[in-house]
Design a protein around this motif. Structure first.
Motif, mmCIF file in Angstrom:
data_model
loop_
_atom_site.group_PDB
_atom_site.id
_atom_site.type_symbol
_atom_site.label_atom_id
_atom_site.label_comp_id
_atom_site.label_asym_id
_atom_site.label_seq_id
_atom_site.Cartn_x
_atom_site.Cartn_y
_atom_site.Cartn_z
ATOM 1 N N LEU A 86 62.249 -26.217 -24.921
ATOM 2 C CA LEU A 86 61.892 -26.179 -23.503
ATOM 3 C C LEU A 86 60.612 -25.365 -23.324
ATOM 4 C CD1 LEU A 86 65.432 -25.538 -21.952
ATOM 5 C CD2 LEU A 86 64.308 -27.718 -22.441
ATOM 6 N N PRO A 87 59.801 -25.707 -22.342
ATOM 7 C CA PRO A 87 58.534 -24.994 -22.145
ATOM 8 C C PRO A 87 58.758 -23.528 -21.794
ATOM 9 C CG PRO A 87 58.986 -26.460 -20.299
ATOM 10 C CD PRO A 87 59.996 -26.787 -21.350
ATOM 11 N N GLU A 88 57.888 -22.699 -22.301
ATOM 12 C CA GLU A 88 57.990 -21.263 -22.018
ATOM 13 C C GLU A 88 57.657 -20.967 -20.562
ATOM 14 O OE1 GLU A 88 56.000 -17.086 -23.632
ATOM 15 O OE2 GLU A 88 55.906 -18.901 -24.865
ATOM 16 N N HIS A 89 56.776 -21.785 -19.988
ATOM 17 C CA HIS A 89 56.389 -21.617 -18.590
ATOM 18 C C HIS A 89 56.616 -22.926 -17.849
ATOM 19 C CE1 HIS A 89 54.665 -17.677 -19.363
ATOM 20 N NE2 HIS A 89 54.055 -18.190 -20.416
ATOM 21 N N ALA A 90 57.249 -22.852 -16.705
ATOM 22 C CA ALA A 90 57.561 -24.042 -15.922
ATOM 23 C C ALA A 90 56.303 -24.588 -15.250
ATOM 24 C CB ALA A 90 58.610 -23.701 -14.864
ATOM 25 N N SER A 91 56.328 -25.876 -14.948
ATOM 26 C CA SER A 91 55.225 -26.500 -14.203
ATOM 27 C C SER A 91 55.408 -26.198 -12.723
ATOM 28 C CB SER A 91 55.219 -28.015 -14.427
ATOM 29 O OG SER A 91 55.020 -28.327 -15.772
ATOM 30 N N VAL A 92 55.097 -24.991 -12.335
ATOM 31 C CA VAL A 92 55.321 -24.561 -10.954
ATOM 32 C C VAL A 92 54.576 -25.488 -10.007
ATOM 33 C CG1 VAL A 92 55.026 -22.704 -9.288
ATOM 34 C CG2 VAL A 92 55.694 -22.179 -11.652
ATOM 35 N N ASN A 93 55.317 -26.066 -9.075
ATOM 36 C CA ASN A 93 54.738 -27.016 -8.130
ATOM 37 C C ASN A 93 55.227 -26.652 -6.736
ATOM 38 O OD1 ASN A 93 54.078 -29.181 -6.472
ATOM 39 N ND2 ASN A 93 54.529 -30.727 -8.016
ATOM 40 N N SER A 94 54.389 -26.002 -5.966
ATOM 41 C CA SER A 94 54.753 -25.602 -4.603
ATOM 42 C C SER A 94 54.009 -26.421 -3.554
ATOM 43 C CB SER A 94 54.472 -24.111 -4.395
ATOM 44 O OG SER A 94 53.107 -23.816 -4.646
ATOM 45 N N GLY A 95 53.435 -27.549 -3.975
ATOM 46 C CA GLY A 95 52.627 -28.346 -3.057
ATOM 47 C C GLY A 95 53.411 -28.939 -1.903
ATOM 48 N N MET A 96 54.728 -29.121 -2.078
ATOM 49 C CA MET A 96 55.544 -29.698 -1.013
ATOM 50 C C MET A 96 56.368 -28.638 -0.285
ATOM 51 S SD MET A 96 56.707 -33.297 -2.757
ATOM 52 C CE MET A 96 57.357 -34.006 -1.241
ATOM 53 N N LEU A 97 55.995 -27.379 -0.492
ATOM 54 C CA LEU A 97 56.610 -26.264 0.243
ATOM 55 C C LEU A 97 55.604 -25.753 1.264
ATOM 56 C CD1 LEU A 97 58.441 -24.090 -2.438
ATOM 57 C CD2 LEU A 97 59.474 -25.035 -0.372
ATOM 58 N N GLU A 98 55.916 -25.895 2.539
ATOM 59 C CA GLU A 98 55.011 -25.449 3.594
ATOM 60 C C GLU A 98 55.424 -24.061 4.068
ATOM 61 O OE1 GLU A 98 54.958 -28.320 6.709
ATOM 62 O OE2 GLU A 98 54.073 -29.893 5.464
ATOM 63 N N PRO A 99 54.511 -23.082 4.003
ATOM 64 C CA PRO A 99 54.863 -21.726 4.426
ATOM 65 C C PRO A 99 54.969 -21.627 5.934
ATOM 66 C CG PRO A 99 52.550 -21.829 3.840
ATOM 67 C CD PRO A 99 53.127 -23.168 3.501
ATOM 68 N N PRO A 100 55.618 -20.571 6.434
ATOM 69 C CA PRO A 100 55.733 -20.388 7.883
ATOM 70 C C PRO A 100 54.361 -20.222 8.535
ATOM 71 C CG PRO A 100 57.229 -18.914 6.702
ATOM 72 C CD PRO A 100 56.319 -19.515 5.685
ATOM 73 N N LEU A 101 54.248 -20.701 9.757
ATOM 74 C CA LEU A 101 53.046 -20.455 10.544
ATOM 75 C C LEU A 101 53.033 -19.016 11.037
ATOM 76 C CD1 LEU A 101 52.902 -23.675 12.784
ATOM 77 C CD2 LEU A 101 51.659 -23.229 10.659
ATOM 78 N N SER A 102 51.879 -18.549 11.422
ATOM 79 C CA SER A 102 51.791 -17.232 12.055
ATOM 80 C C SER A 102 52.491 -17.283 13.409
ATOM 81 C CB SER A 102 50.328 -16.833 12.251
ATOM 82 O OG SER A 102 49.746 -17.634 13.272
ATOM 83 N N PRO A 103 52.933 -16.145 13.937
ATOM 84 C CA PRO A 103 53.600 -16.152 15.251
ATOM 85 C C PRO A 103 52.774 -16.817 16.340
ATOM 86 C CG PRO A 103 53.939 -14.043 14.171
ATOM 87 C CD PRO A 103 52.978 -14.804 13.314
ATOM 88 N N ASP A 104 51.476 -16.574 16.359
ATOM 89 C CA ASP A 104 50.640 -17.178 17.403
ATOM 90 C C ASP A 104 50.570 -18.691 17.247
ATOM 91 O OD1 ASP A 104 50.139 -14.739 18.554
ATOM 92 O OD2 ASP A 104 48.222 -14.425 17.517
ATOM 93 N N GLU A 105 50.419 -19.170 16.003
ATOM 94 C CA GLU A 105 50.392 -20.611 15.768
ATOM 95 C C GLU A 105 51.742 -21.243 16.107
ATOM 96 O OE1 GLU A 105 47.368 -21.221 12.019
ATOM 97 O OE2 GLU A 105 49.292 -20.216 11.643
ATOM 98 N N ALA A 106 52.826 -20.550 15.762
ATOM 99 C CA ALA A 106 54.164 -21.102 15.962
ATOM 100 C C ALA A 106 54.470 -21.327 17.439
ATOM 101 C CB ALA A 106 55.201 -20.171 15.340
ATOM 102 N N ARG A 107 53.971 -20.436 18.298
ATOM 103 C CA ARG A 107 54.270 -20.561 19.726
ATOM 104 C C ARG A 107 53.684 -21.836 20.332
ATOM 105 N NH1 ARG A 107 52.707 -15.007 19.557
ATOM 106 N NH2 ARG A 107 54.567 -13.668 19.432
ATOM 107 N N GLU A 108 52.699 -22.400 19.675
ATOM 108 C CA GLU A 108 52.056 -23.609 20.193
ATOM 109 C C GLU A 108 52.761 -24.887 19.746
ATOM 110 O OE1 GLU A 108 49.553 -23.327 22.365
ATOM 111 O OE2 GLU A 108 49.873 -21.159 22.144
ATOM 112 N N VAL A 109 53.765 -24.751 18.877
ATOM 113 C CA VAL A 109 54.439 -25.924 18.313
ATOM 114 C C VAL A 109 55.577 -26.367 19.226
ATOM 115 C CG1 VAL A 109 55.797 -26.808 16.366
ATOM 116 C CG2 VAL A 109 53.852 -25.272 15.951
#
Length: 651
Positions: free
Chosen positions: A426-449
């Motif tokens: 097995l690979p020593e290091h994983a193929s880390v793929n976070s491209g389909m994980l969307e982080p939280p918006l900032s509070p100001d951005e979130a209020r506009e959603v």
């Protein structure tokens, strides 16, 4: 302290760590998935939450992936908008099953994670206290409230010895289910310890912790040791490692010993995870479908060993060989290793990363054919086929059986084919793929959603208070070990209506009694009588809400599964237990029951309620185990009405 008690103590905000006492625990992380998440987001809205108050909350889309019409796609759009509005991470459809993906990207030793999925307990593999709950408990945690539960007993299970060839982690948890059945862990946290841990990777431990849910356990925990450090290092997160171990000589409330060297390949026969026998005893049973994947065997190793076994061979023409990757990362790593090609060449059907057939969302087997799966559950009809025949096993047993077309002990197959145990690099290091994980918006951005609501998303129901007197028929009498799959079914027919409660109610109890929804609508207030372990399995709160919408006010059972018992109280259904279990046999479906003076009876803990059977002119004694907090909720009609009443009309 044991690891479990150390984790509880580190999050205790109220109560005492005495078995049976209600404790309140600070929650660090939450996990929701799409089959339960739409209700959670609506509950957040009803609670008036502007932004989640946890350290981290993640909304996964892994269950309702088939888009046969617009409903699931509408739910996904709603969930993404809610994640952006309320400050959650969002894992897009196809990114992966919530439990291994959370472990890869967000799991941190020492944290308390709760999730609106019963297999949230899998994160105990990293030294977390991870507990599956109903969705409303998750919404309350995201609103900053603690998790309330009865302090479980700590069950210390010592592992020693080494697993024999062709035996793996799935066989360890199947052995516990063979010994104890689906009620063996009720009211317990399972803590694994001993020298046998040295041979189990973090993902091996995930397999075991995941299926603690099938034992009915509140949680399963492992120490945070070198195996956890190695896992986090491979994921590029070694800085998140925190060592966590039990004190030398610590005591457990219950103890057990497993000699790993004595284990053999096991299989759970239909139609219960507790119906476990050695594979050799059922060898030769014809198999029409083999499926590898799910949160119960999610690791790269689980797919790689199957790929190595089928490499250069062709699976039986009688078998549909399906492979469900559990995350995009694992699929990438398997592909880099050449395993994906080996599986395809052998006849495998490769599907998208997700739960899929585990929740009955596709891959429904043919009637009359046996389906062999590396899944955690085989409750009747859960596969999507009403008269299914689903067996549960390890990847080794699954691959060997796919090759020969019948249930096969991998040891016997290896001997016959002169095959050595695969040596996996097995690979020593994983193929880390976070491209389909969307982080939280900032509070100001979130209020506009704004929340994106499709036509299939209904409003939360308004729930009325519990009356002081109740009389109504026993509209359904159920047996032992009724699962939430039988109360509110999974599968491609029902799951798309998870957000449409009035429509979902049409499926309520139909696996047990197809006429229940129609009779319930005609009857109005009514009761259900059940046997032991009522409501086992999935954490879905729909199994409490839709019967409530149809008029269910009281359940009288011999005993309950933990999550469903809490869900009933959360939505104003009174969960009673027979003082004398033999009274269960004296009540028949259709009997008229009367309960008088309920408010006085609910004034104290463990108070008795008199149940009069007016049809037979008999009386029975029933009790409840509700805390003061839960009694307040039941009397008000549910947690949200109780909060509204307490705060003058707005929760």
């Amino acid at each position: 302290m044991s690891v479990a008690r150390r984790l509880v103590d580190g999050h205790l905000v109220e109560g005492r760590m005495e078995v049976g006492e209600e404790v309140a625990l600070r929650v660090d992380q939450t996990l929701t998935q799409d089959a339960t998440g739409t209700l959670v987001m609506q509950e957040l809205e009803a609670l008036g939450v502007d932004r989640v108050r946890t350290e981290l909350s993640v909304q996964y889309v892994d269950h309702n992936l088939l888009q046969a019409d617009e409903r699931n796609a509408e739910d996904h759009a709603f969930l993404r908008s809610a994640a952006r509005r309320f400050g959650l991470w969002y894992s897009k459809p196809g990114n992966g099953v919530s439990h291994p993906t959370h472990m890869q990207r967000f799991g941190v030793p020492g944290r308390l994670l709760i999730g609106s999925d019963s297999h949230t307990c899998a994160a105990g593999s990293l030294g977390m206290l991870a507990i599956g709950t109903g969705g409303l408990d998750v919404a309350l945690a995201m609103a900053g409230e603690p998790l309330h539960l009865r302090m479980p007993r700590i069950w210390g299970i010592r592992l020693h010895g080494e697993l024999p060839d062709w035996v793996s982690a799935k066989d360890i948890i199947l052995e516990l289910l063979r010994r104890h059945g689906v009620k063996g862990g009720v009211g317990r946290i399972i803590e694994y310890h001993g020298p046998g841990l040295a041979g189990l990777s973090a993902m091996d431990r995930h397999v075991i912790a995941n299926m603690g849910a099938e034992l009915g356990a509140t949680a399963s925990v492992f120490p945070s040791d070198d195996a956890v450090r190695d896992f986090l290092r491979a994921e590029g997160r070694e800085n998140d490692f925190v060592p966590l171990s039990a004190d030398p000589g610590c005591r457990y409330d219950l103890t057990e010993d497993i000699d790993l060297s004595e284990l053999e390949p096991l299989v759970a026969k239909p139609a219960s995870p507790g119906n476990v026998v050695p594979v050799r005893e059922a060898a030769g049973t014809p198999v029409g479908q083999v499926v590898i994947g799910s949160s119960a065997n999610p690791g790269l190793r689980d797919f790689a060993v199957a790929a190595a076994m089928v490499k250069g061979r062709q699976t039986s023409g009688d078998v549909s060989f399906d492979v469900n990757p559990t995350s995009r990362e694992i699929l990438q790593d398997l592909t880099h290793m050449g395993g994906t090609f080996d599986l395809i060449a052998a006849g495998a059907r490769i599907h998208q990363a997700g739960c899929l057939g585990c929740i009955g969302m596709g891959q429904a087997p043919a009637v009359g054919q046996n389906s062999l799966r590396t899944f955690p559950r085989n409750f009747p009809g859960r596969s999507g086929t009403a008269d299914d025949s689903v067996w549960l096993c390890s990847p080794e047993t699954a691959a060997a059986s796919a090759l020969v077309g019948h249930l096969t002990d991998p040891r016997a197959w290896a001997l016959r084919e002169d095959v050595d145990v695969p040596h996996l690099e097995l690979p020593e290091h994983a193929s880390v793929n976070s491209g389909m994980l969307e982080p939280p918006l900032s509070p100001d951005e979130a209020r506009e959603v704004g929340l994106v609501r499709g036509a299939n998303i209904s409003a939360l129901p308004e729930l009325d208070a519990l009356p002081d007197e109740l009389d109504g028929p026993v509209l359904l009498k159920a047996g032992d070990d009724v699962s939430t799959d039988e109360i509110s079914p999974a599968g491609a027919k029902a799951l798309p209506y998870r957000s449409n409660l009035p429509k979902l109610a049409d499926f309520t109890f139909t696996r047990i009694d197809p006429d229940y929804p129609e009779r319930a609508r005609q009857s109005g207030p009514h009761m259900v009588v059940a046997g032991d372990n009522y409501g086992q399995g999935s954490s879905r709160e729909h199994a409490a809400i839709t019967p409530r919408l149809l008029g269910l006010r009281v359940v009288i059972a011999k005993s309950y599964a933990r999550i469903h018992w809490q869900n009933l109280a959360n939505f104003g259904v009174l969960p009673l237990e027979f003082s004398d279990p033999e009274d269960y046999d004296r009540i028949e479906q259709g009997d008229a029951l009367e309960l008088v003076g309920l408010r006085a009876a609910l004034d104290g803990e463990d108070a008795e309620v008199v149940v009069r059977n007016s049809t037979k002119d008999e009386t029975y004694q029933a009790t409840h185990r509700l805390s003061t907090r839960q009694r307040e909720a039941v009397l008000a009609g549910g947690v949200i009405p109780a909060l509204a009443a307490r705060q003058g009309g707005a929760p």
